[in-house]
Design a protein around this motif. Structure first.
Motif, PDB file in Angstrom:
ATOM      1  N   GLN A   1       1.470   0.700  -3.264  1.00 48.10           N
ATOM      2  CA  GLN A   1       2.411   1.254  -2.282  1.00 48.10           C
ATOM      3  C   GLN A   1       3.647   1.861  -2.934  1.00 48.10           C
ATOM      4  N   ILE A   2       4.115   1.262  -4.020  1.00 46.64           N
ATOM      5  CA  ILE A   2       5.339   1.742  -4.661  1.00 46.64           C
ATOM      6  C   ILE A   2       5.187   3.171  -5.176  1.00 46.64           C
ATOM      7  N   TYR A   3       3.952   3.589  -5.450  1.00 42.37           N
ATOM      8  CA  TYR A   3       3.723   4.937  -5.991  1.00 42.37           C
ATOM      9  C   TYR A   3       3.610   6.010  -4.909  1.00 42.37           C
ATOM     10  N   ILE A   4       3.492   5.600  -3.650  1.00 44.11           N
ATOM     11  CA  ILE A   4       3.300   6.597  -2.598  1.00 44.11           C
ATOM     12  C   ILE A   4       4.474   6.672  -1.623  1.00 44.11           C
ATOM     13  N   ILE A   5       5.475   5.809  -1.832  1.00 45.62           N
ATOM     14  CA  ILE A   5       6.664   5.858  -0.981  1.00 45.62           C
ATOM     15  C   ILE A   5       7.315   7.239  -1.112  1.00 45.62           C
ATOM     16  N   GLY A   6       7.498   7.897  -0.002  1.00 48.93           N
ATOM     17  CA  GLY A   6       8.158   9.195  -0.026  1.00 48.93           C
ATOM     18  C   GLY A   6       7.290  10.353  -0.483  1.00 48.93           C
ATOM     19  N   ASP A   7       6.035  10.103  -0.785  1.00 49.51           N
ATOM     20  CA  ASP A   7       5.139  11.191  -1.222  1.00 49.51           C
ATOM     21  C   ASP A   7       4.570  11.877   0.020  1.00 49.51           C
ATOM     22  N   PRO A   8       4.891  13.163   0.246  1.00 48.99           N
ATOM     23  CA  PRO A   8       4.415  13.850   1.457  1.00 48.99           C
ATOM     24  C   PRO A   8       2.896  13.932   1.548  1.00 48.99           C
ATOM     25  N   ARG A   9       2.213  13.791   0.422  1.00 47.41           N
ATOM     26  CA  ARG A   9       0.750  13.851   0.440  1.00 47.41           C
ATOM     27  C   ARG A   9       0.132  12.646   1.126  1.00 47.41           C
ATOM     28  N   PHE A  10       0.938  11.592   1.341  1.00 51.09           N
ATOM     29  CA  PHE A  10       0.448  10.383   2.002  1.00 51.09           C
ATOM     30  C   PHE A  10       1.069  10.169   3.373  1.00 51.09           C
ATOM     31  N   ALA A  11       1.819  11.132   3.852  1.00 43.46           N
ATOM     32  CA  ALA A  11       2.579  10.953   5.081  1.00 43.46           C
ATOM     33  C   ALA A  11       1.702  10.730   6.304  1.00 43.46           C
ATOM     34  N   ARG A  12       0.548  11.387   6.373  1.00 42.56           N
ATOM     35  CA  ARG A  12      -0.259  11.334   7.591  1.00 42.56           C
ATOM     36  C   ARG A  12      -1.638  10.710   7.424  1.00 42.56           C
ATOM     37  N   ILE A  13      -1.871  10.059   6.320  1.00 42.98           N
ATOM     38  CA  ILE A  13      -3.199   9.459   6.155  1.00 42.98           C
ATOM     39  C   ILE A  13      -3.310   8.189   6.987  1.00 42.98           C
ATOM     40  N   LYS A  14      -4.517   7.882   7.409  1.00 45.54           N
ATOM     41  CA  LYS A  14      -4.775   6.645   8.130  1.00 45.54           C
ATOM     42  C   LYS A  14      -4.616   5.481   7.159  1.00 45.54           C
ATOM     43  N   ARG A  15      -4.240   4.346   7.676  1.00 47.55           N
ATOM     44  CA  ARG A  15      -3.977   3.198   6.807  1.00 47.55           C
ATOM     45  C   ARG A  15      -5.202   2.310   6.606  1.00 47.55           C
ATOM     46  N   ASP A  16      -6.403   2.831   6.879  1.00 42.40           N
ATOM     47  CA  ASP A  16      -7.598   2.058   6.552  1.00 42.40           C
ATOM     48  C   ASP A  16      -7.923   2.261   5.081  1.00 42.40           C
ATOM     49  N   GLN A  17      -8.714   1.342   4.518  1.00 42.95           N
ATOM     50  CA  GLN A  17      -8.985   1.331   3.089  1.00 42.95           C
ATOM     51  C   GLN A  17      -9.651   2.612   2.592  1.00 42.95           C
ATOM     52  N   ARG A  18     -10.672   3.071   3.279  1.00 41.81           N
ATOM     53  CA  ARG A  18     -11.419   4.242   2.813  1.00 41.81           C
ATOM     54  C   ARG A  18     -10.540   5.499   2.807  1.00 41.81           C
ATOM     55  N   SER A  19      -9.747   5.681   3.867  1.00 40.92           N
ATOM     56  CA  SER A  19      -8.867   6.853   3.932  1.00 40.92           C
ATOM     57  C   SER A  19      -7.846   6.836   2.798  1.00 40.92           C
ATOM     58  N   PHE A  20      -7.323   5.641   2.498  1.00 40.84           N
ATOM     59  CA  PHE A  20      -6.359   5.531   1.412  1.00 40.84           C
ATOM     60  C   PHE A  20      -7.001   5.886   0.074  1.00 40.84           C
ATOM     61  N   VAL A  21      -8.205   5.375  -0.179  1.00 37.69           N
ATOM     62  CA  VAL A  21      -8.885   5.640  -1.449  1.00 37.69           C
ATOM     63  C   VAL A  21      -9.172   7.129  -1.609  1.00 37.69           C
ATOM     64  N   TYR A  22      -9.617   7.777  -0.529  1.00 38.84           N
ATOM     65  CA  TYR A  22      -9.882   9.224  -0.592  1.00 38.84           C
ATOM     66  C   TYR A  22      -8.601   9.984  -0.931  1.00 38.84           C
ATOM     67  N   ALA A  23      -7.485   9.590  -0.310  1.00 43.17           N
ATOM     68  CA  ALA A  23      -6.208  10.253  -0.572  1.00 43.17           C
ATOM     69  C   ALA A  23      -5.741   9.981  -2.006  1.00 43.17           C
ATOM     70  N   TRP A  24      -5.987   8.773  -2.493  1.00 44.18           N
ATOM     71  CA  TRP A  24      -5.594   8.412  -3.856  1.00 44.18           C
ATOM     72  C   TRP A  24      -6.391   9.224  -4.885  1.00 44.18           C
ATOM     73  N   ALA A  25      -7.696   9.389  -4.637  1.00 42.63           N
ATOM     74  CA  ALA A  25      -8.527  10.209  -5.528  1.00 42.63           C
ATOM     75  C   ALA A  25      -8.043  11.657  -5.526  1.00 42.63           C
ATOM     76  N   LYS A  26      -7.712  12.157  -4.336  1.00 39.63           N
ATOM     77  CA  LYS A  26      -7.203  13.529  -4.224  1.00 39.63           C
ATOM     78  C   LYS A  26      -5.872  13.664  -4.958  1.00 39.63           C
ATOM     79  N   LYS A  27      -5.043  12.625  -4.895  1.00 40.07           N
ATOM     80  CA  LYS A  27      -3.764  12.626  -5.603  1.00 40.07           C
ATOM     81  C   LYS A  27      -3.989  12.732  -7.102  1.00 40.07           C
ATOM     82  N   GLU A  28      -4.962  12.001  -7.629  1.00 42.10           N
ATOM     83  CA  GLU A  28      -5.246  12.103  -9.063  1.00 42.10           C
ATOM     84  C   GLU A  28      -5.681  13.516  -9.428  1.00 42.10           C
ATOM     85  N   PHE A  29      -6.542  14.100  -8.601  1.00 37.18           N
ATOM     86  CA  PHE A  29      -7.021  15.459  -8.889  1.00 37.18           C
ATOM     87  C   PHE A  29      -5.866  16.462  -8.867  1.00 37.18           C
TER      88      PHE A  29
END
Length: 294
Positions: free
Chosen positions: A121-149
């Motif tokens: 969580q500390i790495y995504i605070i204030g990151d606009p790329r995570f502003a609207r993602i659903k808070r379920d596990q799969r949605s978070f992982v998909y967003a995290w993978a996209k963030k790495e890319f």
């Protein structure tokens, strides 16, 4: 003429899975024989591990949706086939593979079955790329993978020495493989540096490019997240943050302290951490950054 009965969503999913399991043998059990791959690498390097444990961990990320994603990447001619696991971790496994043109790939597959959200969580605070993602596990992982890319893409465009990003789909990130003939080059922590001072300067050059040109702070930089070829590659960049992140300066100072500690241990005449921070940012180190503890 009787109307053709429409297939249910469940029937379509079952048929797609059957197609993957029966027709695409190059991305199923044979190619994911991580146990055998580990034995090959272990025999070559004379290292002993528990093969059954390695197999269990390596296969734990390959659920139905992930296999479907890999199958579709093959249909799109991004992946030809995969040879096995390179490394396993609590967040993701990395596999070796080949593209249709014969070039080697690193295929990073994030776990959707393990709850990694709390610790990140500390790495995504204030990151606009995570502003609207659903808070379920799969949605978070998909967003995290996209963030790495996206982080890889920014760094690569800025001429930071990182693996070339190729694509990201759901929990799968495909990138250039840093190695030769299916064997990855070692992490910096596992290798004796030939010219420590030269390598230190190369790390600083990449750190400067990452900060000034890519607009990113790695946020977990150390000898554990750099590949040594002896050229230096920054890896594991998913947690990297934008410069306007509320903890960007804190993460940067931690990265600098890690680099300073490591190269000082190799008897390199390093720049002091506070001086390097000020040189890089153009600003003096604040008490807030100094006092922060993880």
């Amino acid at each position: 003429m009787p109307k053709k009965k429409r297939k249910s969503k469940k029937q379509k999913e079952e048929e797609e899975l059957l197609e993957i399991e029966e027709e695409d043998t190059r991305i199923t059990k044979e190619q994911f024989d991580a146990d055998q791959l580990q034995k090959d690498k272990i025999d070559e390097k004379n290292v002993k591990v528990k093969d059954s444990d390695a197999l269990k961990v390596a296969e734990s990320v390959l659920d139905v949706e992930t296999k479907t994603t890999l199958f579709n990447l093959r249909k799109r001619k991004i992946i030809d086939y995969m040879t096995g696991v390179i490394s396993t971790g609590k967040e993701a496994n990395v596999y070796h593979g080949y593209a249709p043109d014969g070039s080697e790939l690193a295929i990073k597959i994030y776990r959707t079955s393990t709850n990694i959200f709390k610790g990140l969580q500390i790495y995504i605070i204030g990151d606009p790329r995570f502003a609207r993602i659903k808070r379920d596990q799969r949605s978070f992982v998909y967003a995290w993978a996209k963030k790495e890319f996206k982080n890889l893409s920014r760094a690569y465009t800025a001429k930071v020495t990182v693996p070339k990003p190729i694509t990201c789909v759901k929990d799968v990130v495909v990138m250039e493989f840093i190695g030769k003939k299916e064997l990855p080059y070692p992490l910096m922590k596992d290798e004796k540096l030939k010219k420590p001072l030269k390598t230190y300067k190369e790390v600083l050059d990449n750190l400067e490019l990452l900060y000034h040109e890519a607009g990113l702070v790695h946020a977990d930089l150390s000898e554990y997240n750099m590949i040594y070829t002896p050229k230096v590659y920054f890896i594991d960049i998913s947690q990297a943050v934008l410069l306007d992140h509320p903890y960007a300066e804190i993460f940067l100072f931690r990265d600098i302290k890690n680099i300073t500690r490591y190269f000082r241990s190799l008897k390199v005449d390093v720049i002091e951490a506070e001086e390097l921070f000020e040189k890089l940012t153009g600003e003096p180190l604040t008490d807030r950054v100094k006092a922060f503890e993880f």
